[in-house]
Scaffold this active site. Sequence first.
Site, short mmCIF file in Angstrom:
data_model
loop_
_atom_site.label_atom_id
_atom_site.label_comp_id
_atom_site.label_asym_id
_atom_site.label_seq_id
_atom_site.Cartn_x
_atom_site.Cartn_y
_atom_site.Cartn_z
N TRP A 109 0.82 -1.21 0.00
CA TRP A 109 0.00 0.00 0.00
C TRP A 109 0.85 1.25 0.00
O TRP A 109 0.54 2.24 -0.67
CB TRP A 109 -1.00 -0.01 1.15
CG TRP A 109 -2.09 -1.02 0.93
CD1 TRP A 109 -2.31 -2.16 1.66
CD2 TRP A 109 -3.07 -1.03 -0.12
NE1 TRP A 109 -3.36 -2.85 1.13
CE2 TRP A 109 -3.85 -2.19 0.05
CE3 TRP A 109 -3.36 -0.16 -1.18
CZ2 TRP A 109 -4.92 -2.51 -0.80
CZ3 TRP A 109 -4.42 -0.48 -2.03
CH2 TRP A 109 -5.19 -1.64 -1.83
N ASP A 179 -1.46 6.27 6.56
CA ASP A 179 -2.52 5.40 6.05
C ASP A 179 -2.77 4.36 7.13
O ASP A 179 -2.00 3.42 7.31
CB ASP A 179 -2.06 4.74 4.74
CG ASP A 179 -3.08 3.74 4.22
OD1 ASP A 179 -4.13 3.54 4.88
OD2 ASP A 179 -2.84 3.17 3.14
N LYS A 203 -12.12 -2.04 6.64
CA LYS A 203 -11.27 -3.05 7.27
C LYS A 203 -11.69 -3.22 8.73
O LYS A 203 -11.92 -4.31 9.19
CB LYS A 203 -9.80 -2.66 7.20
CG LYS A 203 -9.30 -2.24 5.83
CD LYS A 203 -9.32 -3.36 4.83
CE LYS A 203 -9.15 -2.90 3.39
NZ LYS A 203 -7.87 -2.28 3.08
C1 LIG Z 1 -7.48 -1.56 1.83
C2 LIG Z 1 -6.38 -0.61 1.95
C3 LIG Z 1 -6.26 0.48 1.07
C4 LIG Z 1 -7.20 0.72 -0.09
O1 LIG Z 1 -8.44 1.12 0.34
P1 LIG Z 1 -9.60 1.48 -0.72
O2 LIG Z 1 -10.73 1.85 0.15
O3 LIG Z 1 -9.83 0.26 -1.53
O4 LIG Z 1 -9.10 2.61 -1.54
C5 LIG Z 1 -5.21 1.36 1.28
N1 LIG Z 1 -4.33 1.18 2.28
C6 LIG Z 1 -4.40 0.14 3.13
C7 LIG Z 1 -3.40 0.00 4.22
C8 LIG Z 1 -5.43 -0.79 2.99
O5 LIG Z 1 -5.51 -1.82 3.85
#
Ligand SMILES: *Cc1c(COP(=O)(O)O)cnc(C)c1O
Length: 369
Positions: A109, A179, A203
């Site tokens: 990511w 993030d 998540k």
């Molecule tokens: C799932 C995830 C993303 C992407 O998220 P979207 O909502 O699909 O854009 C980005 N960073 C991390 C760490 C993730 O687990």
Amino acid sequence: MSVTTAVERVHNFSAGPAVLPLSVLKQIQNELLVLPGCGASILEISHRSAQFIDILQEATQRLRTLLSIPEDYEVLYLQGGSRLQFSMVPLNLLRGSAIAAEYVLTGSWGLKAVAEAKKEGPVRIAWDGKSTHYDRLPAADELQINNRAPFVHMTSNETIQGVQFPSEPETGGVPIVCDASSDFLSRPLEVERYGLIYACAQKNAGPAGVTLVIIRKDWLGRGQESLPGYLNYRLHAQEKSLYNTPNTFGIYVFGLVAKWLLEDVGGLAAMHELNREKANLLYKVIDESPEFFVAHARPDCRSLMNVTFRLGNDELHADFLEQAAANQLAALKGHRSVGGIRASIYNAMPVEGVAALRDFMVDYRNRHG
Ligand SMILES: *Cc1c(COP(=O)(O)O)cnc(C)c1O
């Protein structure tokens, strides 16, 4: 078809969208036709109605309490997922900067985030875990941050590799942009260390389609006027997350999850303790049989959210997954880029679910080891 869904629910180890607390799902079910005091469904009311504004404000208040968010931070509910944040962050905070933002790459990511940032401004890779296939975090002396950098970007939990920072790295006072998609609300955070925290909800915090952003108020003005309106944090803050129609249902569910964390779990310190307990159940089995289960992440970098490991070969992986599914243990396939097995054990995964997987792993090893 049975009317009780609970007995048919499998242990769901999906990486996202992922398991939600059963009590939250039941409340949604109960309230779906008529939201109490509203005469209509949450799906049917205006985002500008008093009822929805209450829901949004309550959700925000709960989030502020859970994370002890200081007054000089704004909470925003956006759409576009964390992917859009990969772009919105540099659009607002890096465009026009002469000094590079620092990106710490601990997995897939982070790589995607930096690729988007490069389109908007100067970036420097402060550290890259590529040489060991993203199985670890930088040691303190490996991370040299330019103390004039506008921000340091990190991914607190790399969902695909299963590598998680146990706490914020030392950044020499440079604010962190994080993030936090896959470990948001899994533990307390020192919000003051951050300039901005973003997390898609699907998540650990709710359904897909709503993304939480916590941003320092003095950063709101950094986006240039020429930015498209939706991409400017300042407009979302000015309009209290109602610049356009937000994901009303997603915010409602997020509010219920936040309430569950506060009232049923007892806050983020308690949640963190539970998450440690759950993860330890699985890592213990892995460590007991290193000739059979091979963890992807190094021990001091292991994620409490996504437990990634391999068996001897892909035939065993396929067989493991098939037998697991027959035992109501679902969605354990590792991400295609890493392979093997990934057990995502977010907040809402109960201890019993993890214990069931642990028992299955022990049994599987005894039969095949
Ligand atoms: C799932 C995830 C993303 C992407 O998220 P979207 O909502 O699909 O854009 C980005 N960073 C991390 C760490 C993730 O687990």
